[in-house]
Design an enzyme around this catalytic site. Structure first.
Site, short mmCIF file in Angstrom:
data_model
loop_
_atom_site.label_atom_id
_atom_site.label_comp_id
_atom_site.label_asym_id
_atom_site.label_seq_id
_atom_site.Cartn_x
_atom_site.Cartn_y
_atom_site.Cartn_z
N ASP A 4 3.96 -8.95 7.70
CA ASP A 4 5.07 -7.98 7.67
C ASP A 4 5.81 -7.77 8.99
O ASP A 4 6.25 -6.65 9.28
CB ASP A 4 4.58 -6.62 7.16
CG ASP A 4 4.12 -6.66 5.72
OD1 ASP A 4 4.22 -7.72 5.08
OD2 ASP A 4 3.65 -5.62 5.24
N LYS A 100 4.83 -10.60 -0.87
CA LYS A 100 3.93 -9.65 -1.51
C LYS A 100 4.69 -8.40 -1.90
O LYS A 100 5.75 -8.11 -1.35
CB LYS A 100 2.75 -9.31 -0.60
CG LYS A 100 3.14 -8.50 0.63
CD LYS A 100 1.91 -8.17 1.46
CE LYS A 100 2.27 -7.37 2.70
NZ LYS A 100 2.70 -6.01 2.45
N CYS A 133 -0.98 -2.60 6.05
CA CYS A 133 -0.93 -3.93 5.42
C CYS A 133 -1.86 -4.95 6.08
O CYS A 133 -2.45 -5.78 5.39
CB CYS A 133 0.51 -4.44 5.38
SG CYS A 133 1.54 -3.38 4.32
#
Length: 186
Positions: A4, A100, A133
């Site tokens: 991310d 995702k 995450c």
């Protein structure tokens, strides 16, 4: 695994910063992440970029309820948006990208299949946010029997307390915590 590292989570102009979160730890971490990615590529180590995509149709009832409860009504990481694009580090050459729609990159993605097809047993964890995450992906990786190597200086979040809490949790339960310099020496 680069989790991310996207404009909405990392840029001073992104979603996190605009909602009052401190992204200065991310800015400080990026040079170490860049060096680690470069070292991995030079050493023939596969690099997997994980990209969060949170389009409306991917959000479940519990996610929508959480957003309402926490007053998180600003869209983030929408397909094709500036916010969803990678921040300062980008996939290149043979790097892989896994999209995702949940915190963990193992939930309803092809990540596990990609790793197993390549005989990968150890995951070097980097990215943001350390305590959400990156930690979620690490936990699921451990539960899927991967060795977890978690970088203490190529991960970042919005506060030192959150960073340290996750690092201790990883040490105690899910893997080892090392510096990017230690990895590059190996």
């Amino acid at each position: 695994i680069v989790v991310d590292v996207q404009n909405d989570f990392c840029s001073p102009d992104g979603y996190l910063a605009k909602t009052g979160n401190d992204v200065s730890m991310v800015e400080a971490m990026i040079p170490r992440l860049e060096a680690l990615i470069e070292g991995a590529r030079a050493g023939g180590v596969p690099v997997v970029f994980v990209q969060a995509i949170y389009d409306e149709h991917f959000l479940s009832g519990p996610w929508k309820e959480r957003n309402i409860r926490r007053n998180l009504d600003v869209p983030r990481c929408v397909t094709g948006s500036w916010g969803a694009d990678f921040y300062r580090v980008k996939p290149a050459g043979s790097d892989l990208v896994v999209r995702k729609h949940r915190y963990s990159a193992f939930i309803d993605t092809e990540l596990d299949m990609i790793l197993r097809a390549r005989g990968i047993e150890t995951l070097i964890m980097t990215g943001v946010a350390t305590n959400v995450c990156v930690e979620s992906t690490s936990r699921d990786g451990f539960m899927k029997d991967y060795y977890i190597v978690f970088t203490d200086d190529a991960t970042a979040t919005t506060s030192r307390a959150l960073q340290e809490g996750t690092l201790q949790n990883i040490r105690d339960h899910f893997g080892v915590v090392v510096s990017s310099e230690e990895i590059l020496k190996i």
